[in-house]
Design a protein around this motif. Structure first.
Motif, PDB file in Angstrom:
ATOM      1  N   HIS A 111      34.590  73.619  66.223  1.00 18.33           N
ATOM      2  CA  HIS A 111      33.570  74.644  66.466  1.00 18.33           C
ATOM      3  C   HIS A 111      32.528  74.186  67.496  1.00 18.33           C
ATOM      4  O   HIS A 111      32.117  74.956  68.375  1.00 18.33           O
ATOM      5  CB  HIS A 111      32.892  74.973  65.131  1.00 18.33           C
ATOM      6  CG  HIS A 111      31.823  76.000  65.217  1.00 18.33           C
ATOM      7  ND1 HIS A 111      32.090  77.354  65.281  1.00 18.33           N
ATOM      8  CD2 HIS A 111      30.468  75.885  65.255  1.00 18.33           C
ATOM      9  CE1 HIS A 111      30.950  78.019  65.342  1.00 18.33           C
ATOM     10  NE2 HIS A 111      29.947  77.156  65.328  1.00 18.33           N
ATOM     11  N   HIS A 115      31.098  75.596  71.213  1.00 18.10           N
ATOM     12  CA  HIS A 115      29.714  75.793  71.679  1.00 18.10           C
ATOM     13  C   HIS A 115      29.458  75.026  72.977  1.00 18.10           C
ATOM     14  O   HIS A 115      28.850  75.537  73.910  1.00 18.10           O
ATOM     15  CB  HIS A 115      28.724  75.290  70.625  1.00 18.10           C
ATOM     16  CG  HIS A 115      28.426  76.298  69.546  1.00 18.10           C
ATOM     17  ND1 HIS A 115      27.968  77.564  69.822  1.00 18.10           N
ATOM     18  CD2 HIS A 115      28.507  76.222  68.193  1.00 18.10           C
ATOM     19  CE1 HIS A 115      27.774  78.223  68.681  1.00 18.10           C
ATOM     20  NE2 HIS A 115      28.099  77.439  67.679  1.00 18.10           N
ATOM     21  N   SER A 136      22.322  74.116  66.760  1.00 14.43           N
ATOM     22  CA  SER A 136      22.741  75.268  65.958  1.00 14.43           C
ATOM     23  C   SER A 136      22.119  75.155  64.570  1.00 14.43           C
ATOM     24  O   SER A 136      21.235  74.333  64.339  1.00 14.43           O
ATOM     25  CB  SER A 136      24.264  75.290  65.878  1.00 14.43           C
ATOM     26  OG  SER A 136      24.701  74.229  65.064  1.00 14.43           O
ATOM     27  N   ASP A 304      27.554  82.071  67.322  1.00 14.48           N
ATOM     28  CA  ASP A 304      28.994  81.978  67.101  1.00 14.48           C
ATOM     29  C   ASP A 304      29.738  83.173  67.706  1.00 14.48           C
ATOM     30  O   ASP A 304      29.276  84.313  67.601  1.00 14.48           O
ATOM     31  CB  ASP A 304      29.268  81.898  65.591  1.00 14.48           C
ATOM     32  CG  ASP A 304      28.741  80.593  65.020  1.00 14.48           C
ATOM     33  OD1 ASP A 304      28.383  79.694  65.813  1.00 14.48           O
ATOM     34  OD2 ASP A 304      28.695  80.471  63.783  1.00 14.48           O
TER      35      ASP A 304
HETATM   36 ZN    ZN Z   1      27.951  77.718  65.664  1.00  9.99          ZN
END
Ligand code: ZN
Ligand code: KG4
Length: 335
Positions: A111, A115, A136, A304
């Motif tokens: 993930h 980003h 985040s 996201d």
């Molecule tokens: Zn995120």
């Protein structure tokens, strides 16, 4: 290569189609914020159930928007972690099932790599090597990036992530989840001179962060105001302003220090907190002074989304990587 990207690690269902030649063809997002707001945070079970409901309709939507059919796809990238295990399982199971049915490879993507590479979706992209600030709800990290998969951690938060600190401070001020954008809005009407919040760890060498002390300072300030005259709307704005100033100042100082340490002129900032306008403005000014530049994702790709996963997956699938038959999700996964 035409790659489908699926993001389901937390409370956003994101689906996108990225083509290595033509760029981003389509993307769709469903945010579950309204589902979780009454609980003051993400409820994992509710998140998983809603990903099940939204993933396929969003997938149909992006295929329609791009005028593509499943036969056009060359691979499927999904977020394999870190994140909520049930939520990750929804995306992974869907991706692996479709990949098997359509006879194409699937690949689990990190993930935070998504980003980190999100600024690459923009027309004006940074060139390797660069320093990335990932901010985040779950991470605050400075990373040196020499290429896809070539990451070196330079520093990180020793306790709360910056986004988490925003969310907790917002809760203390009675603001809904996720609190970052609400704090930012209140801060615009706040008096910058009224409170002076500490800038944690700026006088210590190194590139680590700590935000838990700031959280305690915020709580004490809220309680002081309550005791004096009740917590007024102006108090809330002033506290939000001082809190945001402290987080932003700390992040700016460490980013500048990281660029100087690595001798690099390029900073990338990504993750939900990178949507913060004050942070963007202050970074731009501070970095211009040392001849450095900062690159951001478009605001819609700061939080996201499926596009960043499609992009990161496309780079790796293009390089021949794919899941092993036993690949599974990794709720905790260091980058
Ligand atoms: Zn995120
Ligand atoms: O990257 P993201 O969407 O999800 C995670 O992977 O965590 O980041 C969400 C975080 C939340 O903590 C939210 O409060 C914060 O990003 N955030 C902001 C802003 N927009 C979102 N924080 C400060 N200012 C904003 N404008």
């Amino acid at each position: 290569m035409l790659i489908l990207g699926l993001e389901t690690s937390c409370d956003e269902t994101g689906v996108a189609l990225y083509d290595t030649g033509r760029g981003l063809l389509a993307h769709a997002l469903f945010s579950q914020v309204d589902i979780h707001v009454e609980y003051g945070g993400v409820v994992p079970e509710l998140a998983s159930r809603d990903h099940v409901r939204k993933a396929l309709p969003l997938l149909r939507q992006v295929l329609d928007d791009a005028g593509c059919s499943p036969q056009d796809l060359d691979g499927i990238a999904y977020t394999a972690g870190p994140g909520l295990v049930g939520a990750l399982m929804v995306g992974a199971t869907l991706a692996q099932s479709l990949a098997w049915a359509w006879g194409i490879p699937a690949l689990g993507v990190h993930h935070m790599e998504g980003h980190l590479l999100a600024p690459m979706l923009e027309e004006e992209r940074p060139e390797f090597p660069f320093v990335a600030l990932l901010v985040s709800g779950g991470h605050t990290q400075l990373v040196r990036v020499d290429g896809i998969g070539e990451y070196r951690l330079l520093g990180e938060s020793l306790d709360d992530a910056a986004g988490e600190a925003f969310d907790k401070a917002a809760k203390m001020l009675g603001l809904p989840y996720p609190g970052g954008p609400h704090i930012a809005r209140l801060a615009e009407s706040g008096d910058p001179g009224r409170f002076d919040f500490p800038r944690p760890m700026i006088n210590r060498p190194g590139l680590d962060f700590s935000f838990s002390g700031l959280k305690t300072f915020t709580l004490n300030t809220v309680n002081d105001c309550r005791r004096d005259s009740g917590l007024t709307q102006q108090d809330k704005c002033d506290i939000a302003r001082a809190f945001e100033e402290a987080v932003v100042a700390t992040l700016v100082i460490k980013c500048r220090r990281a660029l100087e340490q690595e001798g690099l002129p390029t900073l990338v900032i990504a993750g939900g907190v990178s949507a913060n306008r004050n942070l963007r403005g202050r970074l731009q000014t501070a970095l211009a002074k040392i001849g450095a530049r900062v690159f951001y994702p478009a605001p819609e790709f700061c939080t996201d989304n499926g596009a960043m996963i499609a992009y990161a997956g496309a780079q790796r699938l293009h390089a021949g990587q794919q899941d092993t038959p036993t690949a599974t999700v990794r709720p905790r996964w260091p980058m």
